[in-house]
Each structure stands twice: as C-alpha cells, then as structure tokens.
Design a protein around this motif. Structure first.
Motif, PDB file in Angstrom:
ATOM      1  N   LEU A 147       0.825  -1.209   0.000  1.00 40.86           N
ATOM      2  CA  LEU A 147       0.000   0.000   0.000  1.00 40.86           C
ATOM      3  C   LEU A 147       0.858   1.257   0.000  1.00 40.86           C
ATOM      4  N   MET A 148       1.847   1.323   0.884  1.00 39.64           N
ATOM      5  CA  MET A 148       2.720   2.493   0.948  1.00 39.64           C
ATOM      6  C   MET A 148       3.493   2.682  -0.350  1.00 39.64           C
ATOM      7  N   THR A 149       3.937   1.572  -0.947  1.00 42.18           N
ATOM      8  CA  THR A 149       4.650   1.646  -2.224  1.00 42.18           C
ATOM      9  C   THR A 149       3.746   2.188  -3.323  1.00 42.18           C
ATOM     10  N   GLY A 150       2.502   1.692  -3.355  1.00 38.24           N
ATOM     11  CA  GLY A 150       1.548   2.142  -4.370  1.00 38.24           C
ATOM     12  C   GLY A 150       1.235   3.617  -4.257  1.00 38.24           C
ATOM     13  N   VAL A 151       0.994   4.099  -3.037  1.00 37.25           N
ATOM     14  CA  VAL A 151       0.696   5.520  -2.834  1.00 37.25           C
ATOM     15  C   VAL A 151       1.904   6.377  -3.205  1.00 37.25           C
ATOM     16  N   ALA A 152       3.110   5.902  -2.906  1.00 42.10           N
ATOM     17  CA  ALA A 152       4.323   6.635  -3.283  1.00 42.10           C
ATOM     18  C   ALA A 152       4.408   6.794  -4.796  1.00 42.10           C
ATOM     19  N   PHE A 153       4.052   5.728  -5.534  1.00 40.79           N
ATOM     20  CA  PHE A 153       4.048   5.815  -7.004  1.00 40.79           C
ATOM     21  C   PHE A 153       3.010   6.815  -7.506  1.00 40.79           C
ATOM     22  N   VAL A 154       1.829   6.796  -6.872  1.00 42.09           N
ATOM     23  CA  VAL A 154       0.758   7.707  -7.294  1.00 42.09           C
ATOM     24  C   VAL A 154       1.176   9.164  -7.100  1.00 42.09           C
ATOM     25  N   GLN A 155       1.914   9.439  -6.011  1.00 44.47           N
ATOM     26  CA  GLN A 155       2.350  10.801  -5.722  1.00 44.47           C
ATOM     27  C   GLN A 155       3.644  11.173  -6.446  1.00 44.47           C
ATOM     28  N   TRP A 156       4.185  10.234  -7.221  1.00 44.62           N
ATOM     29  CA  TRP A 156       5.442  10.508  -7.930  1.00 44.62           C
ATOM     30  C   TRP A 156       5.223  11.638  -8.942  1.00 44.62           C
ATOM     31  N   PRO A 157       6.025  12.715  -8.875  1.00 41.23           N
ATOM     32  CA  PRO A 157       5.803  13.856  -9.771  1.00 41.23           C
ATOM     33  C   PRO A 157       6.064  13.512 -11.231  1.00 41.23           C
ATOM     34  N   SER A 158       5.278  14.112 -12.108  1.00 46.78           N
ATOM     35  CA  SER A 158       5.457  13.917 -13.547  1.00 46.78           C
ATOM     36  C   SER A 158       5.306  15.250 -14.260  1.00 46.78           C
ATOM     37  N   ASP A 159       5.678  15.276 -15.521  1.00 44.40           N
ATOM     38  CA  ASP A 159       5.583  16.519 -16.296  1.00 44.40           C
ATOM     39  C   ASP A 159       4.145  16.992 -16.407  1.00 44.40           C
ATOM     40  N   SER A 160       3.203  16.036 -16.575  1.00 46.62           N
ATOM     41  CA  SER A 160       1.794  16.418 -16.724  1.00 46.62           C
ATOM     42  C   SER A 160       1.268  17.044 -15.444  1.00 46.62           C
ATOM     43  N   GLN A 161       1.758  16.570 -14.287  1.00 40.80           N
ATOM     44  CA  GLN A 161       1.310  17.143 -13.025  1.00 40.80           C
ATOM     45  C   GLN A 161       1.814  18.566 -12.878  1.00 40.80           C
ATOM     46  N   GLU A 162       3.037  18.825 -13.358  1.00 40.96           N
ATOM     47  CA  GLU A 162       3.577  20.171 -13.275  1.00 40.96           C
ATOM     48  C   GLU A 162       2.766  21.137 -14.122  1.00 40.96           C
ATOM     49  N   LEU A 163       2.300  20.647 -15.297  1.00 39.33           N
ATOM     50  CA  LEU A 163       1.473  21.505 -16.151  1.00 39.33           C
ATOM     51  C   LEU A 163       0.096  21.712 -15.543  1.00 39.33           C
ATOM     52  N   ASP A 164      -0.476  20.637 -14.987  1.00 44.48           N
ATOM     53  CA  ASP A 164      -1.816  20.734 -14.403  1.00 44.48           C
ATOM     54  C   ASP A 164      -1.845  21.573 -13.139  1.00 44.48           C
ATOM     55  N   SER A 165      -0.687  21.690 -12.466  1.00 40.09           N
ATOM     56  CA  SER A 165      -0.666  22.412 -11.198  1.00 40.09           C
ATOM     57  C   SER A 165      -1.022  23.875 -11.377  1.00 40.09           C
ATOM     58  N   LYS A 166      -0.841  24.415 -12.587  1.00 36.06           N
ATOM     59  CA  LYS A 166      -1.189  25.812 -12.848  1.00 36.06           C
ATOM     60  C   LYS A 166      -2.696  26.023 -12.841  1.00 36.06           C
ATOM     61  N   GLU A 167      -3.460  24.933 -13.053  1.00 34.70           N
ATOM     62  CA  GLU A 167      -4.904  25.052 -13.171  1.00 34.70           C
ATOM     63  C   GLU A 167      -5.634  24.732 -11.871  1.00 34.70           C
ATOM     64  N   LEU A 168      -4.898  24.487 -10.801  1.00 39.02           N
ATOM     65  CA  LEU A 168      -5.552  24.158  -9.542  1.00 39.02           C
ATOM     66  C   LEU A 168      -6.389  25.311  -9.047  1.00 39.02           C
ATOM     67  N   SER A 169      -7.558  25.004  -8.494  1.00 37.46           N
ATOM     68  CA  SER A 169      -8.504  26.043  -8.099  1.00 37.46           C
ATOM     69  C   SER A 169      -8.019  26.845  -6.914  1.00 37.46           C
ATOM     70  N   ALA A 170      -7.324  26.244  -5.976  1.00 33.98           N
ATOM     71  CA  ALA A 170      -6.844  26.959  -4.809  1.00 33.98           C
ATOM     72  C   ALA A 170      -5.670  26.209  -4.208  1.00 33.98           C
ATOM     73  N   GLY A 171      -4.699  26.958  -3.703  1.00 41.47           N
ATOM     74  CA  GLY A 171      -3.555  26.339  -3.041  1.00 41.47           C
ATOM     75  C   GLY A 171      -2.692  25.565  -3.994  1.00 41.47           C
ATOM     76  N   SER A 172      -2.192  24.423  -3.548  1.00 41.19           N
ATOM     77  CA  SER A 172      -1.284  23.614  -4.349  1.00 41.19           C
ATOM     78  C   SER A 172      -1.497  22.142  -4.054  1.00 41.19           C
ATOM     79  N   GLN A 173      -0.812  21.294  -4.844  1.00 41.99           N
ATOM     80  CA  GLN A 173      -0.913  19.858  -4.614  1.00 41.99           C
ATOM     81  C   GLN A 173      -0.332  19.480  -3.253  1.00 41.99           C
ATOM     82  N   PHE A 174       0.648  20.244  -2.792  1.00 36.40           N
ATOM     83  CA  PHE A 174       1.232  19.957  -1.475  1.00 36.40           C
ATOM     84  C   PHE A 174       0.190  20.154  -0.373  1.00 36.40           C
ATOM     85  N   VAL A 175      -0.596  21.219  -0.487  1.00 32.68           N
ATOM     86  CA  VAL A 175      -1.664  21.471   0.485  1.00 32.68           C
ATOM     87  C   VAL A 175      -2.665  20.324   0.468  1.00 32.68           C
ATOM     88  N   GLY A 176      -3.041  19.882  -0.739  1.00 31.25           N
ATOM     89  CA  GLY A 176      -3.985  18.775  -0.872  1.00 31.25           C
ATOM     90  C   GLY A 176      -3.437  17.492  -0.283  1.00 31.25           C
TER      91      GLY A 176
END
Length: 326
Positions: A147-176
């Motif tokens: 479970l911990m390994t799987g969640v770590a993979f899900v939270q692994w940063p990617s280029d698409s996440q960096e692009l999508d982070s500009k469109e977040l409604s409030a705060g940041s992915q770190f806050v979430g």
C-alpha cells in the motif's frame, strides 16, 4: 436474502464513495457567479442530516412508536452523560477530517485523492495494533508495505502534473496532499477509538451516531464561527448553496450509515472489492468527465498496487480442516 443485502450494501457503498468524491471535487472547482458555498457550513448540515437519519432508524427499530423513541433517546443519551461524552473526542476528529476532505479535493484531482486516501488502511491498522492490541497476520503486514509503495508511485511527480498544477482552483498539490495525510491519520485514530467504544458498551450503532452527530454539529459550528464568521454574517449561512451542494451534503451524511450497513452485512474482501471499483470509476470519470486528470504509467502501477493491497489486507486464509476419520 443475506447475500442480496450483502451485494446491495456494497453497491451502495461504491456509488456513495465514488459520487461523493466526484461531486465534491466538481462543486469545489465549478466556476459560478457569486460566492462559493462554505465547506464548514456543509459539514454542519451533513451532521444534522445524519442525526435526522439515525433518529428515523431508531424510530423504525422501536416499531414506529414515538413514545418508545422518546424513552430510548432519554435513557441512552440524557441519562448516560458520561457515555455520551466519550463520543466528543472522535466526533471532533471526524469534524476535522470532513473539513480536510474539502481542502484536499479543492487541490487534488479525484483519482489521486481516492488512491492516496487509502492510506487510512495503514493508519487504522497501526492504531488497531497500539490501542486494541490487535495482531496482524503476514498477509496484512505485506499488504501495508504494498500500500505504501503504491501511494508513493501515485504521488510521484510527472511533467503532466507540473502543467496541471497551474490550473488548480486553490492552493497547491502539497496542500492537498497534507490535507489527505492528516485526514488519514484522523480517520484511523477516530475509527479505532469508535470501535473501542462500541465494543465496551451495548448501545446501538445508530444511538452512537446520534451522539457523534450532536458533538460534530457543535464542533462544526465552532469552526464556522472561527473561520467563516465574517462571510456568514455578510452573505448568510447557506450562501452559494445550489442543487449540487445539497447532493454533496446528502452523500456525505449518508457515508457513515452506508459503512455501518456494509460492516453489518458484508466482509472485508467484498469491502475491498467495492473500494477498488470506486478507485477505478473515479479515475475514469475524472479523466473523461472532469478532465482534470491525465493518468501516467506510474500512476496506473501505483493504483494497481493499492487495489492489490486492499484485497490482500482483507484476505483471511481459511485454516485447513482436519480430515474426517472413516
């Protein structure tokens, strides 16, 4: 009949979990004119609806007698103040958790939230070991590592996440992420504490939920006053409420009741199956409908590991039976 109730309760759990996450995410990112509804007030309204639902269930159990209902509520709640006060701690933590889920879904897409939130399995297991002296088997410890390994993979940063982070409604992915992790710890502790109370007393789950809802409403109103008092005095308690908001509130209120039904009628393996279905549905709908999530191969690997861990944690190997003598 029991098999039908088992699958019906699980189907409702899949629907409730998936629709709550998706509608909550959509309601927090939907751009509308005027003020957005306050999550703190939505938590309070959900608690009040939960109390009403539990009172109706107690009324049904008391053969639809108002006199019997009044006697039960008076005997089990008013005449047992110390038993009622025990629920103040988990209800306060649940109120914090419910507010954190709004923060998390304002900053994370539904798919990432769903998978990461399964860390509550880990926190619940750890609190069960420390507070209830529960012993975990080899399969369960292995599942927690997966479970911990799987969640770590899900939270692994990617280029698409960096692009999508500009469109977040409030705060940041770190806050979430911090909101989800805090919610996982609060969920684990409150769940085990509530289980401990249920095992020590003979009061029904519905009575206990009424007590939880009572304190939850009080803590929730305190949160409204402290954090959103000015906004409420300016635009009202129900500012920004619409049909979608009420759907979110009702789904959140029903969550605890659905889980109680699943615990009563289903087992851990089928509950894990429901959780896995919910993750898959959330991922697909988040990608095709909300269009706020672009899955990567690393995410899929992490999601598969989390689903596998969910099944493995609920796996209960049957001991080999003794051969019958001729």
């Amino acid at each position: 009949m029991s098999a039908n109730l088992k699958y019906l309760s699980l189907g409702i759990l899949v629907f409730q979990t998936t629709s709550l996450v998706l509608t909550m995410r959509y309601s927090r990112t939907l751009k509308e004119e005027g003020p957005r509804y306050l999550s703190s007030t939505a938590v309070v309204v959900a608690e009040l609806l939960k109390i009403m639902a539990c009172v109706l269930l107690v009324y049904k159990d008391s053969k639809c007698s108002l006199r019997a209902l009044n006697r039960i509520l008076h005997d089990e709640i008013l005449n047992k103040p110390m038993e009622t006060l025990k629920l103040a701690i988990p209800s306060g933590i649940y109120t914090l958790q419910n507010n954190l889920l709004y923060v998390a879904l304002s900053n994370l897409d539904a798919a990432t939230y769903q998978v990461t939130y399964q860390l509550k399995i880990l926190t619940t297991a750890l609190f069960s070991v420390s507070m209830l002296s529960k012993k975990l088997g080899v399969y369960q410890w292995l599942s927690l590592v997966i479970l911990m390994t799987g969640v770590a993979f899900v939270q692994w940063p990617s280029d698409s996440q960096e692009l999508d982070s500009k469109e977040l409604s409030a705060g940041s992915q770190f806050v979430g992420l911090m909101a989800v992790l805090t919610a996982c710890f609060s969920s684990g502790f409150a769940g085990v504490y509530f289980e401990k109370i249920l095992k020590e007393t003979k009061q029904s789950v519905w009575i206990r939920n009424i007590q939880l809802g009572f304190f939850g409403s009080i803590f929730g109103l305190m949160g409204v006053y402290i954090y959103d008092g000015e906004l409420v005095s300016k635009d009202g308690f129900f500012q920004g409420y619409n049909r979608l908001t009420w759907i979110v509130v009702v789904l959140q209120a029903l969550g605890g009741l659905v889980i109680a039904a699943v615990i009563k009628y289903a087992d851990n393996i089928l509950k894990g199956f429901a959780t896995s279905l919910s993750i898959i549905l959330s991922t697909l709908i988040s990608y095709f409908w909300l269009q706020d999530f672009v899955p990567t191969s690393v995410f899929f690997l992490g999601a598969i590991l989390v689903i596998a861990a969910t099944f493995l944690y609920g796996y209960d190997p049957k001991p080999a039976g003794n051969p019958t003598k001729a």
